[in-house]
Design a protein around this motif. Structure first.
Motif, PDB file in Angstrom:
ATOM      1  N   GLN A 100      60.128  35.153  70.387  1.00  0.00           N
ATOM      2  CA  GLN A 100      59.022  34.516  70.829  1.00  0.00           C
ATOM      3  C   GLN A 100      57.672  35.098  70.173  1.00  0.00           C
ATOM      4  N   ALA A 101      57.626  36.443  70.067  1.00  0.00           N
ATOM      5  CA  ALA A 101      56.499  36.989  69.497  1.00  0.00           C
ATOM      6  C   ALA A 101      56.218  36.633  67.857  1.00  0.00           C
ATOM      7  N   ASP A 102      57.419  36.584  67.402  1.00  0.00           N
ATOM      8  CA  ASP A 102      57.273  36.515  65.807  1.00  0.00           C
ATOM      9  C   ASP A 102      56.820  34.749  65.631  1.00  0.00           C
ATOM     10  N   MET A 103      57.235  33.992  66.384  1.00  0.00           N
ATOM     11  CA  MET A 103      57.033  32.514  66.108  1.00  0.00           C
ATOM     12  C   MET A 103      55.489  32.335  66.782  1.00  0.00           C
ATOM     13  N   GLU A 104      55.130  33.162  67.493  1.00  0.00           N
ATOM     14  CA  GLU A 104      53.612  32.823  68.050  1.00  0.00           C
ATOM     15  C   GLU A 104      52.619  33.347  67.018  1.00  0.00           C
ATOM     16  N   VAL A 105      53.077  34.533  66.375  1.00  0.00           N
ATOM     17  CA  VAL A 105      52.430  34.958  65.104  1.00  0.00           C
ATOM     18  C   VAL A 105      52.434  33.993  64.100  1.00  0.00           C
ATOM     19  N   GLU A 106      53.350  33.550  63.695  1.00  0.00           N
ATOM     20  CA  GLU A 106      53.493  32.319  62.672  1.00  0.00           C
ATOM     21  C   GLU A 106      52.722  31.316  63.265  1.00  0.00           C
ATOM     22  N   LEU A 107      52.794  30.605  64.440  1.00  0.00           N
ATOM     23  CA  LEU A 107      51.937  29.703  64.617  1.00  0.00           C
ATOM     24  C   LEU A 107      50.554  29.795  64.404  1.00  0.00           C
ATOM     25  N   ARG A 108      49.778  31.002  64.786  1.00  0.00           N
ATOM     26  CA  ARG A 108      48.587  31.315  64.625  1.00  0.00           C
ATOM     27  C   ARG A 108      47.953  31.304  63.056  1.00  0.00           C
ATOM     28  N   LYS A 109      49.006  31.377  62.309  1.00  0.00           N
ATOM     29  CA  LYS A 109      48.450  31.491  60.780  1.00  0.00           C
ATOM     30  C   LYS A 109      48.258  30.062  60.321  1.00  0.00           C
ATOM     31  N   LYS A 110      48.771  28.948  60.985  1.00  0.00           N
ATOM     32  CA  LYS A 110      48.429  27.702  60.572  1.00  0.00           C
ATOM     33  C   LYS A 110      47.035  26.994  60.828  1.00  0.00           C
ATOM     34  N   PRO A 111      46.572  26.272  60.013  1.00  0.00           N
ATOM     35  CA  PRO A 111      45.122  25.721  60.451  1.00  0.00           C
ATOM     36  C   PRO A 111      45.151  24.837  61.632  1.00  0.00           C
ATOM     37  N   ASN A 112      44.203  24.919  62.274  1.00  0.00           N
ATOM     38  CA  ASN A 112      44.128  23.815  63.444  1.00  0.00           C
ATOM     39  C   ASN A 112      44.997  24.158  64.511  1.00  0.00           C
ATOM     40  N   THR A 113      45.532  25.278  64.664  1.00  0.00           N
ATOM     41  CA  THR A 113      46.535  25.526  66.096  1.00  0.00           C
ATOM     42  C   THR A 113      45.506  25.845  67.029  1.00  0.00           C
ATOM     43  N   TRP A 114      46.172  26.075  68.455  1.00  0.00           N
ATOM     44  CA  TRP A 114      45.260  26.595  69.499  1.00  0.00           C
ATOM     45  C   TRP A 114      46.304  27.409  70.226  1.00  0.00           C
ATOM     46  N   ASP A 115      45.864  28.303  71.177  1.00  0.00           N
ATOM     47  CA  ASP A 115      46.322  28.835  72.079  1.00  0.00           C
ATOM     48  C   ASP A 115      46.698  28.156  73.552  1.00  0.00           C
ATOM     49  N   GLY A 116      47.636  28.369  74.325  1.00  0.00           N
ATOM     50  CA  GLY A 116      47.731  27.683  75.594  1.00  0.00           C
ATOM     51  C   GLY A 116      47.872  26.207  75.389  1.00  0.00           C
ATOM     52  N   PHE A 117      47.358  25.459  76.020  1.00  0.00           N
ATOM     53  CA  PHE A 117      47.321  23.967  76.246  1.00  0.00           C
ATOM     54  C   PHE A 117      45.899  23.427  75.768  1.00  0.00           C
ATOM     55  N   ARG A 118      46.128  22.187  75.266  1.00  0.00           N
ATOM     56  CA  ARG A 118      44.849  21.302  74.702  1.00  0.00           C
ATOM     57  C   ARG A 118      44.894  20.256  75.400  1.00  0.00           C
ATOM     58  N   LYS A 119      43.681  19.586  75.743  1.00  0.00           N
ATOM     59  CA  LYS A 119      43.744  18.130  76.345  1.00  0.00           C
ATOM     60  C   LYS A 119      43.876  17.264  74.842  1.00  0.00           C
ATOM     61  N   PHE A 120      44.673  16.059  75.554  1.00  0.00           N
ATOM     62  CA  PHE A 120      44.795  15.080  74.514  1.00  0.00           C
ATOM     63  C   PHE A 120      44.721  13.775  75.604  1.00  0.00           C
ATOM     64  N   LYS A 121      44.248  12.661  75.009  1.00  0.00           N
ATOM     65  CA  LYS A 121      44.040  11.401  75.656  1.00  0.00           C
ATOM     66  C   LYS A 121      44.425  10.268  74.990  1.00  0.00           C
ATOM     67  N   LEU A 122      45.224   9.391  75.909  1.00  0.00           N
ATOM     68  CA  LEU A 122      45.941   8.238  75.391  1.00  0.00           C
ATOM     69  C   LEU A 122      44.681   7.437  74.624  1.00  0.00           C
ATOM     70  N   SER A 123      45.093   7.082  73.342  1.00  0.00           N
ATOM     71  CA  SER A 123      44.340   6.451  72.398  1.00  0.00           C
ATOM     72  C   SER A 123      44.278   4.748  72.404  1.00  0.00           C
ATOM     73  N   GLN A 124      45.612   4.177  73.065  1.00  0.00           N
ATOM     74  CA  GLN A 124      45.668   2.906  73.033  1.00  0.00           C
ATOM     75  C   GLN A 124      46.833   2.490  74.113  1.00  0.00           C
TER      76      GLN A 124
END
Length: 283
Positions: A139-163
């Motif tokens: 898990q720790a290794d995966m989290e490190v790799e995810l943070r290296k990618k552009p436009n990622t975020w920690d925790g949860f991000r709000k999304f809205k229904l577009s249609q």
């Protein structure tokens, strides 16, 4: 003593795992929100006679096979990586593992009765801790790799229904099965509708590139006054937004909640990770 007890209890594995989760929820009710209402397969307060859950089947298979082959842990790497990825999406914390170990040992001890010697139970604790240590490191290794990618975020991000959500009998994107929390052996035997859900970031920010379709996110939902999590795969990308396929008659509580959404309604979403955790892949 450990190997003998594992072989003795192997056929009871799913039942023991179900009891383990019941004991875990009873002792730690504040942590039940990290698990999917639908994936549990029953209310966590249900009494005796409640059906064995899909999550218990998965856990029992991995745990018992890992202990029986504990010197060959490398052969379980792929399965453990699937579990670790789901843990990353749900924000499962390292401190949860000792709590689950105690629930497991209590369930195993109850099943073994007088055969639950100190030596035997010490073996179970050590074996569980070894598997947990591998998962925590993954898990720790995966989290490190995810943070290296552009436009990622920690925790949860709000999304809205577009249609508005649309019903169809056609395949949506790369997948006709929307959730990684559902048992594939519980088909209905008839053609089911899919419901196309398109989500965009509420903050209008950029999204990370989807590595492969079949990756999933976790939705954090607030249903009937309770918080739950459920994983859905990203079926397609349209106009820079993520498309999800909700399958009719699968995960009824979450399905009804999501398909009742209107454009502009929001959900909390983790960033994408992993690939499907299907039960047949663990058999």
């Amino acid at each position: 003593a450990l190997a003998t007890s594992v072989k003795t209890l192997q056929k009871q594995g799913p039942k023991i795992a179900t009891e383990m989760y019941d004991k875990f929820y009873a002792a730690n009710p504040e942590l039940t929100s990290y698990f999917s209402i639908c994936f549990l397969g029953k209310d966590h307060k249900a009494g005796e006679g409640a059906k064995i859950t899909l999550m218990a089947k998965v856990m029992a298979h991995i745990l018992f096979q890992f202990i029986l082959n504990i010197e060959r842990e490398e052969q379980f790497k792929a399965d453990l990586e699937k579990i670790a990825a789901k843990h990353v999406s749900r924000m499962i914390k390292p401190e949860f593992f000792p709590l689950l170990r105690e629930a497991l040992c209590t369930a195993v001890s109850d099943a073994l009765g007088e055969k639950a010697t100190a030596e035997c139970m010490s073996g179970w604790r050590k074996a569980y801790d070894k598997m947990a240590g591998i998962l925590i490191k993954m898990q720790a290794d995966m989290e490190v790799e995810l943070r290296k990618k552009p436009n990622t975020w920690d925790g949860f991000r709000k999304f809205k229904l577009s249609q508005p959500i649309e019903a169809t009998t056609e395949t949506i994107g790369e997948s006709s099965s929307g959730s990684s929390d559902s048992s594939e052996d519980e088909g209905t035997g008839f053609e089911e509708k899919l419901f196309k859900m398109v989500l965009e970031p509420s903050d209008a920010g950029e999204l990370p590139e989807v590595d492969k379709f079949g990756q999933y996110v976790a939705f954090r939902l607030h249903v009937d006054g309770k918080t739950t999590h459920r994983n859905y795969n990203i079926a397609a990308v349209e106009g820079g937004n993520w498309v999800f396929a909700l399958r009719e008659n699968v995960g009824k509580v979450c399905f009804e909640y999501l398909t009742a959404m209107k454009p502009g309604d929001e959900v909390d979403m983790s960033q994408p990770t992993g690939s499907f955790l299907l039960l047949e892949s663990l058999s």
